[in-house]
Design an enzyme around this catalytic site. Structure first.
Site, short mmCIF file in Angstrom:
data_model
loop_
_atom_site.label_atom_id
_atom_site.label_comp_id
_atom_site.label_asym_id
_atom_site.label_seq_id
_atom_site.Cartn_x
_atom_site.Cartn_y
_atom_site.Cartn_z
N ASP A 79 0.89 -1.28 -0.09
CA ASP A 79 0.02 -0.04 -0.14
C ASP A 79 0.77 1.35 -0.03
OD1 ASP A 79 -2.32 -1.70 -0.02
OD2 ASP A 79 -2.50 -1.50 2.23
N LYS A 128 -6.04 -2.94 -6.82
CA LYS A 128 -6.46 -1.95 -5.79
C LYS A 128 -7.46 -0.92 -6.02
CE LYS A 128 -3.26 -4.21 -3.31
NZ LYS A 128 -3.88 -5.35 -2.22
O1 SPQ Z 1 -9.46 -2.49 1.89
P1 SPQ Z 1 -8.83 -2.29 0.65
O2 SPQ Z 1 -9.63 -1.42 0.05
O3 SPQ Z 1 -8.42 -3.39 0.01
O4 SPQ Z 1 -7.30 -1.26 1.18
C1 SPQ Z 1 -6.16 -1.37 0.85
C2 SPQ Z 1 -5.52 0.11 0.99
O5 SPQ Z 1 -4.71 0.53 0.49
O6 SPQ Z 1 -5.74 0.51 2.03
C3 SPQ Z 1 -5.91 -1.99 -0.63
F1 SPQ Z 1 -6.20 -1.18 -1.63
O7 SPQ Z 1 -5.25 -2.33 1.73
C4 SPQ Z 1 -5.52 -3.70 1.82
C5 SPQ Z 1 -3.94 -4.17 1.53
O8 SPQ Z 1 -3.51 -4.12 0.03
C6 SPQ Z 1 -5.67 -3.84 3.28
C7 SPQ Z 1 -5.53 -5.63 3.61
C8 SPQ Z 1 -6.15 -5.87 4.97
O9 SPQ Z 1 -6.31 -5.33 5.68
O10 SPQ Z 1 -6.14 -7.30 5.13
C9 SPQ Z 1 -4.70 -6.29 2.99
C10 SPQ Z 1 -4.24 -5.88 1.52
O11 SPQ Z 1 -4.85 -6.35 0.54
P2 SPQ Z 1 -4.45 -7.87 -0.06
O12 SPQ Z 1 -5.35 -7.75 -1.45
O13 SPQ Z 1 -3.02 -8.08 -0.28
O14 SPQ Z 1 -5.31 -8.90 1.02
#
Ligand code: SPQ
Length: 426
Positions: free
Chosen positions: A313, A340
């Site tokens: 992120d 994302k």
């Molecule tokens: O919740 P969201 O929209 O997916 O938010 C993001 C962010 O930038 O804030 C990604 F767009 O964070 C995710 C992160 O990339 C939050 C997260 C979690 O809380 O489990 C995990 C990550 O995503 P992923 O797809 O790798 O599981």
């Protein structure tokens, strides 16, 4: 609209809002636990408020005042069938983790969100949950929202995930807690492990071995109080502000330094940035520290492999710092950026070029040439909070004025971002 100009320097002692990933999980696990969970340091950002709204729609009493939340859990099966669609807003974490929870419930629920959520892939959680026995439907055979979930009795699985994703891992583990037998998830690289740590804090047995996590079905959660540390992903914008504005120095207190999230610290240090961890401690199974950050001349580096899930992120703001570092920065193995809130390879490259930066997109990342003089630009956040904030930081390094349009997206994860920057600018 957010207007950003060069500032002399940033200085002072600050705190950032609570960790988004931990705040979501505290509400969800509190709602599923037996008893009352008190949360302090909760992030009152739009995404976490969506999670609260969804659980209220399923009959859970939740009081929230700024960063204090009380969740009156009724046990795993205390949720009620929602009468209307659950609105997850902009939050990928909400829809993916809730898919795992709803897959276990003896009722029907439909989830949908905003335009960005409608484009994000859901089959990555839908496919393994179907394998466990959940009935899930959605546009394009379950790839896109709205998702319609009819939960029920599930069977544990051993799942090897093609992506390192905490959301995929968490959805399966949560479903696994009420499935028959054992559930294991193996991922290619370790993703953030807040679910595993917090489940343990709520009294659940979780076994871990490298990139594999295992839970046994039939486990209940016990309520407890949770103190949420500051979000390192939000602190990253302040760290970058210090690095791009000469003479700056900040003490950022109470930041979560879970090793699955600290890629940004490693990268800043590897680039030659002065960043010290002070007062390290553990709060609710999560490591926390104060970060002392001092402006330094940066140099370009290569970022790839295991490091990527530890800073996924933060890549937009790392790209901004790289424009101010001497030499070339190469980011590889980061194709997950494409799914994302926006395609963050395309948006970072497109928006940084408006400032005059030399950035080239690649299939799995980007190449940034430094050090480049940036000129102020008019930027669209494209509804992506991290793009809005990263480009505001680029504006601090740019001559003239930068305007961030659609800056309301920033409140998804960092309410008060602009006023905090103003407060520490001298
Ligand atoms: O919740 P969201 O929209 O997916 O938010 C993001 C962010 O930038 O804030 C990604 F767009 O964070 C995710 C992160 O990339 C939050 C997260 C979690 O809380 O489990 C995990 C990550 O995503 P992923 O797809 O790798 O599981």
């Amino acid at each position: 609209m957010l207007r950003v100009k060069q500032t002399n320097k940033f200085e002072g002692t600050v705190r950032v809002p609570g960790d988004k990933s931990i705040s979501h999980r505290a509400v969800m696990f509190g709602a599923l636990a037996n008893g009352t969970t008190e949360i302090e340091g909760f992030l009152p950002g739009a995404d976490c408020l969506s999670t609260i709204a969804c659980f209220r729609s399923m009959g859970i009493e939740i009081e929230q005042q700024e960063d204090r939340v009380t969740v009156r859990g009724k046990g795993w099966y205390g949720l009620q069938e929602p009468v209307s669609r659950l609105d997850v807003g902009n939050s990928g974490t909400t829809i993916r983790l809730m898919s795992g929870i709803l897959a276990t419930q003896p009722f029907h629920a439909v989830m949908e969100g905003d335009e960005s959520i409608a484009k994000r892939p859901m089959r990555r959680v839908v496919a393994p949950l179907r394998q466990m026995g959940a009935k899930i439907d959605g546009r394009r055979e379950g790839e896109f929202t709205p998702l319609s979930i009819r939960g029920g009795e599930l069977q544990g699985i051993a799942y090897t995930s093609p992506v390192a994703s905490a959301q995929v891992k968490s959805a399966i583990l949560l479903a696994g807690l009420q499935a028959k037998g054992e559930t294991t998830v193996t991922e290619p690289h370790l993703s953030r492990d807040h679910t595993e740590r917090m489940l343990q804090a709520f009294g659940v047995r979780v076994e871990r071995d490298g990139c594999t996590v295992k839970v046994q079905g039939g486990q209940e959660l016990q309520a407890r109080s949770i103190q949420v540390p500051g979000d390192i992903s939000s602190a990253a914008f302040l760290i970058a502000a210090v690095m791009v504005v000469p003479g700056s120095s900040l003490l950022i207190e109470n930041v979560g330094i879970n090793p699955t999230r600290t890629g940004i610290i490693d990268v800043v240090q590897q680039m030659g940035g002065k960043l010290e961890l002070l007062n390290e401690r553990v709060v609710n199974e999560e490591p926390v520290a104060d970060l002392l950050v001092t402006h330094s001349e940066l140099k370009g580096i290569e970022i790839a492999g295991d490091l990527i899930p530890r800073l996924i992120d933060e890549i937009p703001v790392i790209a901004v710092m790289a424009t101010q570092a001497s030499g070339r920065t190469v980011i590889r193995d980061a194709e997950e950026l494409k799914v994302k809130e926006t395609d963050r390879i395309a948006t970072v490259v497109g928006q940084l070029r408006k400032f005059g930066a030399t950035v080239t997109p690649t299939e799995d990342g980007m190449i940034i040439e430094g050090k480049t003089a940036l000129s102020g630009a008019t930027i669209d956040s494209m509804g992506d909070h991290r793009i809005g904030m990263a480009m505001a930081i680029a504006g601090l390094a740019a001559s003239g004025e930068t305007v961030i349009e659609n800056d309301e997206a920033i409140a998804v994860s960092f309410p008060g971002f602009a006023s905090l920057l103003e407060q520490i600018s001298h």
